[in-house]
Design a protein around this motif. Sequence first.
Motif, mmCIF file in Angstrom:
data_model
loop_
_atom_site.group_PDB
_atom_site.id
_atom_site.type_symbol
_atom_site.label_atom_id
_atom_site.label_comp_id
_atom_site.label_asym_id
_atom_site.label_seq_id
_atom_site.Cartn_x
_atom_site.Cartn_y
_atom_site.Cartn_z
ATOM 1 N N ALA A 10 -66.820 19.284 14.545
ATOM 2 C CA ALA A 10 -65.076 19.338 15.170
ATOM 3 C C ALA A 10 -64.070 19.236 14.887
ATOM 4 C CB ALA A 10 -64.870 18.773 16.569
ATOM 5 N N PHE A 11 -63.264 19.561 15.138
ATOM 6 C CA PHE A 11 -62.003 20.155 14.489
ATOM 7 C C PHE A 11 -60.578 20.375 15.334
ATOM 8 C CE2 PHE A 11 -58.200 22.647 12.388
ATOM 9 C CZ PHE A 11 -58.371 21.945 10.742
ATOM 10 N N TYR A 12 -60.176 19.872 14.656
ATOM 11 C CA TYR A 12 -58.318 19.186 15.660
ATOM 12 C C TYR A 12 -57.640 19.126 14.675
ATOM 13 C CZ TYR A 12 -62.418 16.949 19.679
ATOM 14 O OH TYR A 12 -63.331 16.961 20.269
ATOM 15 N N SER A 13 -56.910 19.533 15.372
ATOM 16 C CA SER A 13 -55.544 20.054 14.703
ATOM 17 C C SER A 13 -54.495 20.871 15.044
ATOM 18 C CB SER A 13 -55.306 20.946 13.212
ATOM 19 O OG SER A 13 -53.968 21.501 12.893
ATOM 20 N N LYS A 36 -64.449 29.698 11.065
ATOM 21 C CA LYS A 36 -65.453 29.064 12.292
ATOM 22 C C LYS A 36 -64.970 28.794 12.828
ATOM 23 C CE LYS A 36 -69.818 26.094 10.831
ATOM 24 N NZ LYS A 36 -70.154 25.331 10.021
ATOM 25 N N PRO A 37 -65.213 29.569 14.211
ATOM 26 C CA PRO A 37 -64.198 29.200 15.729
ATOM 27 C C PRO A 37 -65.498 28.239 16.492
ATOM 28 C CG PRO A 37 -65.823 32.028 15.346
ATOM 29 C CD PRO A 37 -65.781 30.429 14.678
ATOM 30 N N GLU A 38 -66.779 28.117 16.286
ATOM 31 C CA GLU A 38 -67.349 27.380 17.392
ATOM 32 C C GLU A 38 -67.023 25.827 16.769
ATOM 33 O OE1 GLU A 38 -69.701 28.476 13.371
ATOM 34 O OE2 GLU A 38 -68.850 29.275 15.115
ATOM 35 N N ILE A 39 -66.007 24.967 16.151
ATOM 36 C CA ILE A 39 -65.737 23.939 15.644
ATOM 37 C C ILE A 39 -64.589 23.532 15.587
ATOM 38 C CG2 ILE A 39 -67.734 23.626 13.154
ATOM 39 C CD1 ILE A 39 -64.919 23.707 11.639
ATOM 40 N N VAL A 40 -63.179 24.551 16.199
ATOM 41 C CA VAL A 40 -62.443 24.088 16.477
ATOM 42 C C VAL A 40 -61.767 23.656 18.207
ATOM 43 C CG1 VAL A 40 -59.049 25.486 16.827
ATOM 44 C CG2 VAL A 40 -61.442 26.418 14.822
ATOM 45 N N LYS A 41 -61.608 22.527 17.997
ATOM 46 C CA LYS A 41 -61.362 22.270 19.768
ATOM 47 C C LYS A 41 -60.000 22.087 20.235
ATOM 48 C CE LYS A 41 -66.208 21.137 19.042
ATOM 49 N NZ LYS A 41 -66.841 22.198 20.220
ATOM 50 N N LEU A 42 -59.170 22.219 19.259
ATOM 51 C CA LEU A 42 -57.591 22.637 19.794
ATOM 52 C C LEU A 42 -57.419 24.334 20.442
ATOM 53 C CD1 LEU A 42 -56.229 19.899 18.984
ATOM 54 C CD2 LEU A 42 -56.787 19.841 21.333
ATOM 55 N N LYS A 43 -57.011 24.695 21.345
ATOM 56 C CA LYS A 43 -55.709 25.624 21.215
ATOM 57 C C LYS A 43 -54.450 25.989 21.450
ATOM 58 C CE LYS A 43 -58.100 29.825 22.296
ATOM 59 N NZ LYS A 43 -59.294 30.932 23.360
ATOM 60 N N ILE A 44 -54.040 26.195 20.585
ATOM 61 C CA ILE A 44 -51.835 26.220 20.434
ATOM 62 C C ILE A 44 -52.098 27.613 20.873
ATOM 63 C CG2 ILE A 44 -50.131 25.213 19.561
ATOM 64 C CD1 ILE A 44 -52.330 23.443 17.801
#
Length: 60
Positions: free
Chosen positions: A28-31, A44-52
């Motif tokens: 999981a990637f949060y930024s 790697k879209p499956e690890i990104v957990k926030l959409k801004i």
Amino acid sequence: MPEQLPRLFLKTMDFIVACYTLYWEVEAFYSFDEKLNKAMRRIKPEIVKLKIRRGSVIEV
């Protein structure tokens, strides 16, 4: 390293964060950095957990 990573034009620190994220194979990637999130979604879209979008944050 994915071949599209050098073409994303990330700042030095963002590039280091992206490389370590891929190296350690995180789940999981949060930024809150919009440009870094966009780059990670391309790689790697499956690890990104926030959409801004336009200052608002949506948890995926």
